[in-house]
Enzyme design. Sequence first.
Site, PDB file in Angstrom:
ATOM      1  N   VAL A   1       0.870  -1.179   0.000  1.00 17.48           N
ATOM      2  CA  VAL A   1       0.000   0.000   0.000  1.00 17.48           C
ATOM      3  C   VAL A   1       0.903   1.224   0.000  1.00 17.48           C
ATOM      4  O   VAL A   1       1.985   1.218   0.603  1.00 17.48           O
ATOM      5  CB  VAL A   1      -0.939   0.015   1.229  1.00 17.48           C
ATOM      6  CG1 VAL A   1      -1.565   1.382   1.438  1.00 17.48           C
ATOM      7  CG2 VAL A   1      -2.033  -1.036   1.071  1.00 17.48           C
ATOM      8  N   CYS A   2       0.474   2.251  -0.693  1.00 25.24           N
ATOM      9  CA  CYS A   2       1.170   3.533  -0.733  1.00 25.24           C
ATOM     10  C   CYS A   2       2.592   3.338  -1.270  1.00 25.24           C
ATOM     11  O   CYS A   2       2.796   2.588  -2.222  1.00 25.24           O
ATOM     12  CB  CYS A   2       1.139   4.173   0.660  1.00 25.24           C
ATOM     13  SG  CYS A   2       1.431   5.946   0.693  1.00 25.24           S
ATOM     14  N   THR A   3       3.588   3.980  -0.655  1.00 27.49           N
ATOM     15  CA  THR A   3       4.953   3.890  -1.178  1.00 27.49           C
ATOM     16  C   THR A   3       5.647   2.588  -0.801  1.00 27.49           C
ATOM     17  O   THR A   3       6.834   2.418  -1.093  1.00 27.49           O
ATOM     18  CB  THR A   3       5.787   5.089  -0.689  1.00 27.49           C
ATOM     19  OG1 THR A   3       5.701   5.185   0.737  1.00 27.49           O
ATOM     20  CG2 THR A   3       5.294   6.379  -1.324  1.00 27.49           C
TER      21      THR A   3
END
Length: 224
Positions: A98-100
């Site tokens: 998730v995300c970076t």
Amino acid sequence: MNVTMLLYPRLTQLDLTGPFEVMARFSELKLHLVWKTPDPVRDANGLAIVPTHTFSTCPPADIVFVPGGPGQIALMDDTETLDFLRDQACTARYVTSVCTGSLVLAAAGLLKGRRATCHWTSLDQLALFGVTPVAERVVIDGDVITGAGVTSGIDFALSLCAQLFGQERARLTQLGMEYDPQPPFTGGSPRTASETDLTQAMEAIRPFIEKRRKASQAAAEKLQ
């Protein structure tokens, strides 16, 4: 199934705890919070989370998961962590983030040639690693599943569990959590934000994004 959920200093806790909340509702999944040492790990805002395993005691993964956060920058050049993720990915049915967190997977060489997503401020950096950036909330490319920024972690986990256990169980889990987003404001993504808000947000975070970009460029060169 064993789910290896990477902990690390200065992660964004919701990237981790949103998916954790969803996956913990499926008894077939054994969730392992993993870091180098058993000491509590503090997120970017100081929240302490206690690992359940270290790298050396973690069982082989069926699902590898990496959250994002400011501390992701340090992981891009952390050989011990990248090697651990590579080893865990060897047995995994799914490699996820998730995300970076997707940038960390990319730095480990686990996303080359794949479609993936990331937080919108850093989405383009995936291309440095031979990854096709996709501006969607959840991207499924075979055994690689990635979620966009922070709050997309719940969407990601529901999508993953639908793949594993069917849409009906995932849908009932969504209902049980009363996951029915109705944000108080429009503009929670670049697609809906006003040009003024988008410019202001980018200006505020620009120095940090440039720092992240340098880390991504260095990690991509190291892979090559």
